[in-house]
Scaffold this active site. Structure first.
Site, short mmCIF file in Angstrom:
data_model
loop_
_atom_site.label_atom_id
_atom_site.label_comp_id
_atom_site.label_asym_id
_atom_site.label_seq_id
_atom_site.Cartn_x
_atom_site.Cartn_y
_atom_site.Cartn_z
CB SER A 1 11.25 2.79 -2.17
OG SER A 1 10.56 3.22 -1.02
CE1 TYR B 1 4.03 4.59 0.18
CE2 TYR B 1 6.37 4.74 0.66
CZ TYR B 1 5.24 3.98 0.39
OH TYR B 1 5.34 2.62 0.34
CB THR C 1 2.51 4.94 -3.41
OG1 THR C 1 3.63 4.45 -4.13
CG2 THR C 1 1.77 3.79 -2.75
CE LYS D 1 3.66 -0.14 -6.16
NZ LYS D 1 3.40 -0.10 -4.71
CG HIS E 1 1.44 -1.25 -0.64
ND1 HIS E 1 1.48 0.09 -0.98
CD2 HIS E 1 2.62 -1.48 0.00
CE1 HIS E 1 2.61 0.63 -0.53
NE2 HIS E 1 3.32 -0.30 0.06
#
Lengths: 400, 400, 400, 400
Positions: free
Chosen positions: C123, C146, C172, C267, C291
């Site tokens: 992440s 992100y 994402t 994603k 999510h």
């Protein structure tokens, strides 16, 4: 009816009844007053009670789409059943348990039906005689009959009903053998009561019922006491059906049809093809019923049998429905799906057990008030306006 | 059977069994008598137990539409299974847990089956030898066999079954590896018992079971004791399947088919195409089964596999079903959807655990009584009358 | 990885982890160890948590029909993901919460993935830097990113990932704004922790976690600390998404696609048409995801999106799925409906929270063991054998 | 509005309101502050409350499939309702209970609507006069009117609404008689309050409400006080509908249509055919409603009526929906299925009861924030982007 026939309801109990605003409230009051074993006999069903619950759930799964802007200032619930008027599309169902709920409680149902202007279907296993009922009540009277192994009993009961002026005969066909009602076995519920330690304690906690029952005596199957060897062993709730004739079939019914001049109703039908055959035989009405979930556990809820049966008989015969009626809205749903009337069993028994004649009257009153209000809210001032399109199509809920 | 083989049931326990009116009652009695770890071994399933619950729920979702006015005075549950008569469409399923439920409890099932006139399918992991069973019981006997990694074990077991006169061989194919039975792991359930603090306390709270088991000895897998290195490590419930052969396939089954002259049943089938292939191979019957929810959690309830499988095999082979049978009505539902018979595992084990031979007899008696009553209430006096149209179409419930 | 990076798991805790036999057991252990506010942050979802529950329920509604008599002695879960081998069809999903579950817990997931031979998706909000992860672990590494309002942050993170040798970039797209996670608000869960009376008491009841966290320090978003004004305000769990760019669209993604030479995964896709457009753009894989129910409450369970998405992209791109994976059987169900692999978030976090590296290893081990057993019980020795026909058609259950 | 009209909210209560993050939180706060009988009057429904629960459940059964990669940096909830702008697709529904929730609580809704830029539909049974509302608030104002048996009351109210500048008239047609609200009967809820022992104790446990209500006086139906014999007997909650005219029908509505020059809305429609007829009559909007489950128990949830009604009227008239709106996501679902706006009743009342004007503002603020977030997460920056395809087809869930 004379006052000695049906013990009066005390003023305290009458106030309690007046506060009951739904059949559910009457059930709660009945549960408080009755010993557990008696309440379970009234309230329970066969085996896992899936059909018992299913009957009620079936109603809760249907949804209304009401009509707006209809003049509903003059609502009427009047109808014609078996050729004569009824103030409501409701018939008091036959049940043998009234005597356990209130001393000679059958008079309570008969009186409530007469007062309300609806038919009363008397059970052949009632705690009072059919002649008593005929003498005491001037309302519409139908006589329900089981088929006994000793056929002369059935024949004589039918003859007595004819001679006492019952207008219709209702033959119950879903009890070739007794259902497997496990609550009764667990509660040692049988007649004559065996005074087990549990029973006595159960009674002690319900002194109102116990004193009244001790004073007035345990109920008997009054119509059958004249037949040797039947009433004494046959009164046991747990042996229900032991004397009924499992060989009773279409030919036997035909014979009864030929011998009875009045109206004929067959109760306990779940299939369209059976209903159609009854119509061809000239039977006047069919009662869609699974005996309130007390016989075949796993039977389809009677409401769900209704469309198939109405489609099978068209308008050649009347169709009644029992099982799960607890609200005026339930009556409307049954009518929307094709019933001419519903029959109320437990709803009436809860009332009787809660308060004798006062409770019986209240049960009919509640259902009538609820039905009238529902008809106004549906935009359906007459029963004929309660059409199938008032029920929402299932795909509106599922297919989004 | 000699009395030293199967410990007698005390008179107090016999009275308790007589009061049990349903398989559910026998289960409650079994739960009281067995230590928690043993009860969970009998009662539990794999992982989240969705298939275990699903098997029972499947039956509860089907609804009957009974026929009225059929003469049901002469009801018969007799049928022919694998070419010979059976008094009921019920077979005692093979299970290895009988010895944990009652000392040498396998004799209880065999005796109950023989007394009732139904087939008994003996497990290869039973706590008594197949020769013992053959010597003690003169009823119909089938032998269930797992496929062991050491193939000579399988071969020898089959040869012993032939020589002991078992009429049918049942090959279980849904256990290539053991299921993930988490209750057993949580309970430290294994054999030989590790006497953990928890186990000892569990036993202390169930002295009836504990004293009886201590006196008669912990059960062994009697058929396998002659094979070195198998029975000792293999008796652990938690290591079930460790010695089974995951390579067993269609060719291996064909070889067994060729070598066995009696009837052949394959147990653990969930797909129509597999059943059809078995029919083409000349297998005599298929048992639709998910091993009672003890193997693949998430497997489709066996009842829901049934219509596809019956459609695939037509009348070329017999179809049995196990998983979730708790009522006579469940037997009727399985037959209506195409089964020739059901197999009962837990229903029988609850009886054995509740009261040895008396409990085993009672389990069969209850299901037989319930089935006869349901057939009468359905208007279906013979098994052939239990046709698919007695089951309500789903759209009667959903499509309103 | 050095020992100072990831605090060791005590031997008592290692024994506890060894006793955990399911992801559910790991969840229970995590719940005991973590303060309520931290557990809720890991375990909870948005608003009424309908999608959170729906993700799990979706798996429980599918039923298997296993194949019999398949040789399953040699089962393999090996597959190819993004052009390179993986020992399981499982990817460790990116999550920012690892540092709250165990000091520098991200190392635990990375190490568990490397040891098991499966990809690890790091992440961008992890508690350790991507360079740290690259230096310490030699397994397959993907970098999740992100899109920040300050686009230079995104650009620099991607460049750092490239230079550290991450093989794939995962963008994402379901977090244009933060989800409405009400548990966090109710728990005053934010970073830096406000030491409210409730928090302190919560910590006091979980001394293992509290002492460890006090000793090693509260986690930070290590990749972002170099960007002024981001990491300090942005670490608050309750302000998740505040710095993300809601204007990010197809054109922006195209630009990223053009600038990144490695594999690209998108994603957070729920629609077939979106997946098809990604395939046309040359994106390598899509992750079907809501999510984990943490963003749009009411989103369709990701499992139910899967068939539409697989149908839309055919074999032009790989399809991953996350949300609700708690069992090996769930992995098999996702593959049967069209997934190439699943991604595990909470399952891994429960393991980390329960026991650091030992727990992370155990989570992967449990799912792998369960998947292998399920494949054997399904008669599906290779992943390619897990075909859609192993899932029972809905009408088998509903249309009877 | 002057301060003496609407009692101020204490600073402690304002802090509590600020902590409420959902309509559910406001409901909890309202439940704490209100006496049980008052809360039940606001919160409850008719009979078994199936429609009350059904309204909310309907929303929970729909699932979103959001669009990815849409620029949602500029989200707008602005729309046009009845020809004029509204900042949200939300209208404050008419309700008579505001005065029980907070002294002259109607001012709180009117002020909150004006401040938020959305229409306020005033109830004819409000606790303040329509002239008061017109004088104090400069936002958009609609006037809801029941049809009274004494038709001159209706006529005069409409004339007063015209003269006070209300832009739209909303005629409620689902209350030809009052619903059967059993909670109110059980609670002895009526006006003027009978000070029963139970009521007094109920009040004593809710001193905040009790003192405020004693100080400011019990609410009256201010618009009706000038009509002799109506307001005094008619204020009883339990007698709602007693003065309404059940004969009101299509012709009467036509007459109102002819006499009113502003916009006309008809509230309480559940059928496509009724909506189509209203469209032909030139009515401007229809409010799909079952009166929040307070009238016909068993009515189809209003959300499920919506697709049929939108299909019936096309774009010839606006369609509003009330019943069960508790989340911004619910607003989006209603719009996706065809609504132009929703109307909020209980959501607003919970806010008023929890904290007067502050709570009313907070209710609108919460729904607005939630709606904007949901639109961003859906990839739908404008209301027109909330198209039906954002709702998952039912077969994605059921038909696997």
């Amino acid at each position: 009816m004379t006052t000695q026939d049906l013990p009066a309801t005390s003023s305290r109990r009458r106030r309690n009844i007046a506060r009951c605003r739904s059949i559910g409230d009457l059930r709660s009051a009945a549960k408080r007053r009755l010993p557990r074993a008696v309440f379970d006999f009234v309230d329970g069903g066969a085996e896992d009670e899936r059909t018992l619950r299913g009957n009620e759930d079936a109603f809760s799964r249907l949804r209304f789409q009401p009509r707006a802007l209809v003049d509903v200032s003059a609502v009427t619930t009047e109808t014609t059943l078996l050729g004569a008027p009824s103030s409501l599309p409701i018939v008091v169902a036959p049940f043998g348990a009234a005597g356990f709920s209130w001393p000679r409680g059958d008079h309570a149902s008969a009186a409530a039906a007469a007062a309300a202007g609806i038919p009363y279907a008397m059970s052949s296993t009632a705690s009072v005689t059919l002649e008593d009922i005929a003498r005491c009540h001037d309302g519409r009277r139908w006589f329900q009959c089981y088929i006994f192994k000793r056929r002369e009993i059935t024949a004589e009961l039918i003859e007595r009903a004819r001679s006492a002026g019952f207008e219709a005969l209702m033959i119950t066909v879903d009890l070739p053998v007794g259902g497997n009602r496990e609550r009764d076995y667990r509660n040692d519920f049988s007649v004559p009561f065996r005074y087990t330690a549990r029973n006595v304690r159960d009674f002690a906690f319900h002194p109102g019922w116990a004193l009244s029952t001790l004073f007035h005596g345990m109920p008997t199957m009054a119509n059958l006491t004249s037949f040797e060897g039947v009433s004494d062993v046959n009164t046991a709730a747990s042996t229900v059906g032991r004397n009924y004739d499992p060989s009773f079939d279409w030919d036997d019914l035909e014979a009864i049809r030929d011998g009875w001049k009045g109206k004929l109703v067959v109760k306990g039908i779940a299939r369209g093809e059976d209903a159609a055959r009854l119509a061809r035989m000239g039977v006047d009405a069919v009662a869609v019923s699974n005996h309130g979930g007390r016989q075949l556990d796993g039977a389809l809820p009677s409401l769900f049998c209704l469309p198939e049966i109405r489609a099978a008989v068209g308008d050649r015969m009347e169709v009644f429905l029992d099982g799960g009626i607890r609200r005026g809205a339930d009556v409307a749903k049954a009518i929307a799906l094709g019933a001419d009337a519903v029959m109320i069993g437990r709803a009436m028994l809860y009332g009787i057990a809660a308060g004798g004649g006062t409770g019986a009257d209240r049960a009919v009153e509640i259902l009538g008030q609820e039905l009238r209000r529902v008809m106004q809210l549906l935009g359906a001032p007459r029963l004929a306006d309660i059409t199938p399109d008032l029920i929402a199509r299932a795909d509106l809920m599922a297919a989004l």
